[in-house]
Design an enzyme around this catalytic site. Structure first.
Site, PDB file in Angstrom:
ATOM      1  CB  SER A 140      -0.868  -0.004   1.262  1.00 47.50           C
ATOM      2  OG  SER A 140      -1.449   1.253   1.492  1.00 47.50           O
ATOM      3  CE1 TYR A 153      -5.215  -1.828   4.324  1.00 44.93           C
ATOM      4  CE2 TYR A 153      -3.897   0.144   4.001  1.00 44.93           C
ATOM      5  CZ  TYR A 153      -4.591  -0.927   3.481  1.00 44.93           C
ATOM      6  OH  TYR A 153      -4.660  -1.110   2.116  1.00 44.93           O
TER       7      TYR A 153
HETATM    8  P1  NAD Z   1     -11.821  -5.109  -1.302  1.00 43.45           P
HETATM    9  O1  NAD Z   1     -12.319  -4.848   0.073  1.00 43.45           O
HETATM   10  O2  NAD Z   1     -12.713  -4.917  -2.468  1.00 43.45           O
HETATM   11  O3  NAD Z   1     -11.198  -6.577  -1.393  1.00 43.45           O
HETATM   12  C1  NAD Z   1     -10.608  -7.229  -0.294  1.00 43.45           C
HETATM   13  C2  NAD Z   1     -10.598  -8.724  -0.552  1.00 43.45           C
HETATM   14  O4  NAD Z   1     -10.102  -9.401   0.615  1.00 43.45           O
HETATM   15  C3  NAD Z   1     -12.007  -9.269  -0.812  1.00 43.45           C
HETATM   16  O5  NAD Z   1     -11.925 -10.262  -1.793  1.00 43.45           O
HETATM   17  C4  NAD Z   1     -12.369  -9.881   0.533  1.00 43.45           C
HETATM   18  O6  NAD Z   1     -13.327 -10.906   0.430  1.00 43.45           O
HETATM   19  C5  NAD Z   1     -11.011 -10.430   0.960  1.00 43.45           C
HETATM   20  N1  NAD Z   1     -10.966 -10.707   2.400  1.00 43.45           N
HETATM   21  C6  NAD Z   1     -11.218  -9.851   3.403  1.00 43.45           C
HETATM   22  N2  NAD Z   1     -11.135 -10.483   4.596  1.00 43.45           N
HETATM   23  C7  NAD Z   1     -10.821 -11.776   4.335  1.00 43.45           C
HETATM   24  C8  NAD Z   1     -10.604 -12.929   5.122  1.00 43.45           C
HETATM   25  N3  NAD Z   1     -10.704 -12.889   6.461  1.00 43.45           N
HETATM   26  N4  NAD Z   1     -10.287 -14.087   4.516  1.00 43.45           N
HETATM   27  C9  NAD Z   1     -10.212 -14.156   3.162  1.00 43.45           C
HETATM   28  N5  NAD Z   1     -10.406 -13.104   2.350  1.00 43.45           N
HETATM   29  C10 NAD Z   1     -10.703 -11.925   2.923  1.00 43.45           C
HETATM   30  O7  NAD Z   1     -10.563  -4.152  -1.440  1.00 43.45           O
HETATM   31  P2  NAD Z   1      -9.399  -4.043  -2.528  1.00 43.45           P
HETATM   32  O8  NAD Z   1      -9.107  -2.603  -2.662  1.00 43.45           O
HETATM   33  O9  NAD Z   1      -9.664  -4.840  -3.750  1.00 43.45           O
HETATM   34  O10 NAD Z   1      -8.215  -4.684  -1.688  1.00 43.45           O
HETATM   35  C11 NAD Z   1      -7.315  -5.646  -2.196  1.00 43.45           C
HETATM   36  C12 NAD Z   1      -5.945  -5.422  -1.568  1.00 43.45           C
HETATM   37  O11 NAD Z   1      -5.419  -4.180  -2.022  1.00 43.45           O
HETATM   38  C13 NAD Z   1      -5.965  -5.335  -0.037  1.00 43.45           C
HETATM   39  O12 NAD Z   1      -4.812  -5.973   0.494  1.00 43.45           O
HETATM   40  C14 NAD Z   1      -5.892  -3.840   0.208  1.00 43.45           C
HETATM   41  O13 NAD Z   1      -5.361  -3.527   1.456  1.00 43.45           O
HETATM   42  C15 NAD Z   1      -4.972  -3.433  -0.925  1.00 43.45           C
HETATM   43  N6  NAD Z   1      -4.986  -2.004  -1.263  1.00 43.45           N
HETATM   44  C16 NAD Z   1      -6.115  -1.385  -1.706  1.00 43.45           C
HETATM   45  C17 NAD Z   1      -6.061  -0.038  -2.030  1.00 43.45           C
HETATM   46  C18 NAD Z   1      -7.242   0.723  -2.546  1.00 43.45           C
HETATM   47  O14 NAD Z   1      -7.144   1.946  -2.702  1.00 43.45           O
HETATM   48  N7  NAD Z   1      -8.356   0.094  -2.835  1.00 43.45           N
HETATM   49  C19 NAD Z   1      -4.866   0.662  -1.906  1.00 43.45           C
HETATM   50  C20 NAD Z   1      -3.738   0.001  -1.446  1.00 43.45           C
HETATM   51  C21 NAD Z   1      -3.814  -1.340  -1.140  1.00 43.45           C
END
Ligand code: NAD
Length: 248
Positions: A140, A153
């Site tokens: 991130s 986080y």
């Molecule tokens: P999202 O919330 O849409 O997806 C998160 C995913 O993690 C989902 O598929 C959810 O079902 C899964 N998940 C959550 N808890 C879980 C558990 N206990 N067991 C199994 N699966 C679980 O969000 P996203 O933005 O697609 O996030 C994906 C990754 O990207 C994450 O690691 C997030 O921290 C990272 N990220 C996102 C952003 C952003 O701006 N969206 C920025 C930096 C990093």
């Protein structure tokens, strides 16, 4: 150089968001995909089938599941594993003064502990297969910056960047590369609260040089690059895919 025909990729949390985008990109590059999901990933399965590849969905909660069992299920499904994408992640927002132990523990369990133990189980399998494996962790901007109101986080994602370097150092001798992608501000469930807040949303958008929120499709090129022979001499690196945010 970017072709992944016949490879088996595991993507955690691929029912939606960035994980779904990366699972589809890997399938379009030639991979069969195994999802590890806490909820069913039927839409992802349909998209991968359209791309002409196989998809198997393993149901697990990464707060409690045993990594070795999950990787065993992957191998039982498709015989091997070539690429692990540690994508699943959660976020909890509260002032540091009020932050609860539960919000600390759950975020660390999913975003950091599961990342390490899945990487360990995958690396053991790569070594047993005698094949060069690829591990890509999703970090991130808060691997580089402090952020605000997201203490567990930031701790987890800063940990992911350090762990990516350590694992790259230890496993290079086995032909395993370990890298991370640090997405910027992307339009997914993770940022719903930020996008719904007109003040924070305008502040964020105003600071992104490419002047838009990122999309799951923006990770397609970077994930295929890091999973493919094109990145053979890249390891221990965290690649920001952030519309220019960190350079500002
Ligand atoms: P999202 O919330 O849409 O997806 C998160 C995913 O993690 C989902 O598929 C959810 O079902 C899964 N998940 C959550 N808890 C879980 C558990 N206990 N067991 C199994 N699966 C679980 O969000 P996203 O933005 O697609 O996030 C994906 C990754 O990207 C994450 O690691 C997030 O921290 C990272 N990220 C996102 C952003 C952003 O701006 N969206 C920025 C930096 C990093």
């Amino acid at each position: 150089m970017f072709e992944l025909n016949g490879k088996v990729a595991v993507v955690t949390g691929c029912d939606t968001g960035l994980g779904q985008g990366m699972a589809l990109a890997l399938a379009r590059a030639g991979c069969d995909v195994v999802g590890i999901n806490v909820v069913p990933a039927d839409a992802t399965g349909a998209l991968i089938a359209e791309a002409g590849r196989r998809f198997r969905d393993i149901r697990a909660d990464l707060r409690t599941a045993k990594a070795a069992v999950l990787i065993g299920q992957v191998v039982a499904s498709f015989g091997r594993i070539d690429i692990l994408v540690n994508n699943a992640g959660i976020i909890r927002r509260a002032d540091a003064l009020d932050f609860s132990e539960q919000d600390w523990d759950e975020v660390i369990e999913v975003n950091l502990k599961a990342v390490f133990f899945l990487a360990q189980a995958a690396a053991r399998q790569f070594i047993a297969q005698k094949s060069p494996g690829r591990i890509i962790n999703i970090a991130s901007l808060l691997s580089f910056q402090g952020g605000i109101r997201v203490p567990s986080y930031t701790a987890a994602k800063s940990g992911v960047m350090g762990l990516t370097r350590l694992l790259a150092n230890e496993w290079a001798k086995h032909g395993i590369t370990v890298n991370a992608i640090a997405p910027g501000y992307m339009d997914t469930n993770n940022t719903e609260a930020l996008r719904a807040d007109p003040v924070r949303s305008a502040e964020i958008l105003g600071r992104i040089p490419l002047a838009r929120w990122g999309l799951p499709a923006d990770l397609a090129g970077p994930i295929v690059f890091l999973a493919s022979p094109a990145s053979a001499y890249v390891t221990g690196h965290t690649l920001a895919v952030d519309g220019g945010w960190l350079g500002r």
